[in-house]
Design a protein around this motif. Structure first.
Motif, mmCIF file in Angstrom:
data_model
loop_
_atom_site.group_PDB
_atom_site.id
_atom_site.type_symbol
_atom_site.label_atom_id
_atom_site.label_comp_id
_atom_site.label_asym_id
_atom_site.label_seq_id
_atom_site.Cartn_x
_atom_site.Cartn_y
_atom_site.Cartn_z
ATOM 1 N N ARG A 1 0.654 4.699 -0.324
ATOM 2 C CA ARG A 1 0.455 5.897 0.503
ATOM 3 C C ARG A 1 0.774 5.621 1.969
ATOM 4 N N GLU A 2 0.389 4.449 2.449
ATOM 5 C CA GLU A 2 0.580 4.114 3.861
ATOM 6 C C GLU A 2 1.955 3.515 4.138
ATOM 7 N N VAL B 1 -4.841 -0.912 7.033
ATOM 8 C CA VAL B 1 -5.057 0.225 6.135
ATOM 9 C C VAL B 1 -6.548 0.552 6.142
ATOM 10 N N ARG B 2 -6.868 1.785 6.470
ATOM 11 C CA ARG B 2 -8.264 2.214 6.516
ATOM 12 C C ARG B 2 -8.687 2.702 5.134
ATOM 13 N N LEU B 3 -9.691 2.071 4.579
ATOM 14 C CA LEU B 3 -10.235 2.488 3.289
ATOM 15 C C LEU B 3 -11.535 3.235 3.545
ATOM 16 N N THR C 1 -4.175 4.130 -2.270
ATOM 17 C CA THR C 1 -5.487 4.423 -1.697
ATOM 18 C C THR C 1 -5.793 5.896 -1.915
ATOM 19 N N ARG D 1 2.960 0.434 3.683
ATOM 20 C CA ARG D 1 2.794 -0.862 4.350
ATOM 21 C C ARG D 1 2.868 -1.959 3.309
ATOM 22 N N ALA E 1 -6.551 -5.109 2.959
ATOM 23 C CA ALA E 1 -6.306 -3.790 3.546
ATOM 24 C C ALA E 1 -6.547 -3.833 5.053
ATOM 25 N N ARG E 2 -7.625 -4.482 5.454
ATOM 26 C CA ARG E 2 -7.926 -4.601 6.892
ATOM 27 C C ARG E 2 -6.817 -5.334 7.622
ATOM 28 N N PHE F 1 0.869 -1.162 0.000
ATOM 29 C CA PHE F 1 0.000 0.000 0.000
ATOM 30 C C PHE F 1 0.913 1.220 0.000
#
Length: 124
Positions: free
Chosen positions: A9-10, A31-33, A93, A12, A26-27, A7
């Protein structure tokens, strides 16, 4: 069979098993979507920067609700896209809106203004 997932942007990354939906991945990575109302259900739009061929084909729901231009940019719906082949996938994201937290100074200024507007009998 695993997918190396990043991911962007994050910042990760890690691995997940083939057969996992993008939303669940993502979870797992924390990572919060941000889901938005798409059609009559909620989903999150993400952009696949690398490895889109490793995901399931576009679903009928995605073709109906994502414009052709967005699909060409690599946008997918997180609850619809499933990892079907091993390899490396890079995801971007959407930037999350930042909530403005009022500073102590701003709170005091708002209180002062409110007080100034009160009639004299209320101030006493």
């Amino acid at each position: 069979m695993v997918v190396e997932l990043k991911f962007e942007r994050e910042n990760r990354s890690g691995i997940i098993p083939v057969g996992t939906y993008l939303f669940d991945a993502a979870r797992r990575f924390g990572v919060r979507l941000d889901a938005e109302l798409i059609g009559d259900s909620e989903d999150a739009v993400v952009q696949i920067l690398q490895g889109k061929e490793l995901l399931s084909d576009l679903t009928k729901f995605e073709t109906e609700h994502l414009s052709e231009a967005n699909r060409k940019k690599g946008e997918r719906l997180a609850r619809q896209a499933k990892f079907e082949k091993s390899g490396e996938v890079v995801i971007m994201t959407k930037e999350q809106a930042k909530e403005e937290i009022p500073t102590e100074e701003a709170k005091q200024e708002a209180y002062r203004k409110e007080f100034e507007e009160l009639p004299l009998e209320k101030k006493i």
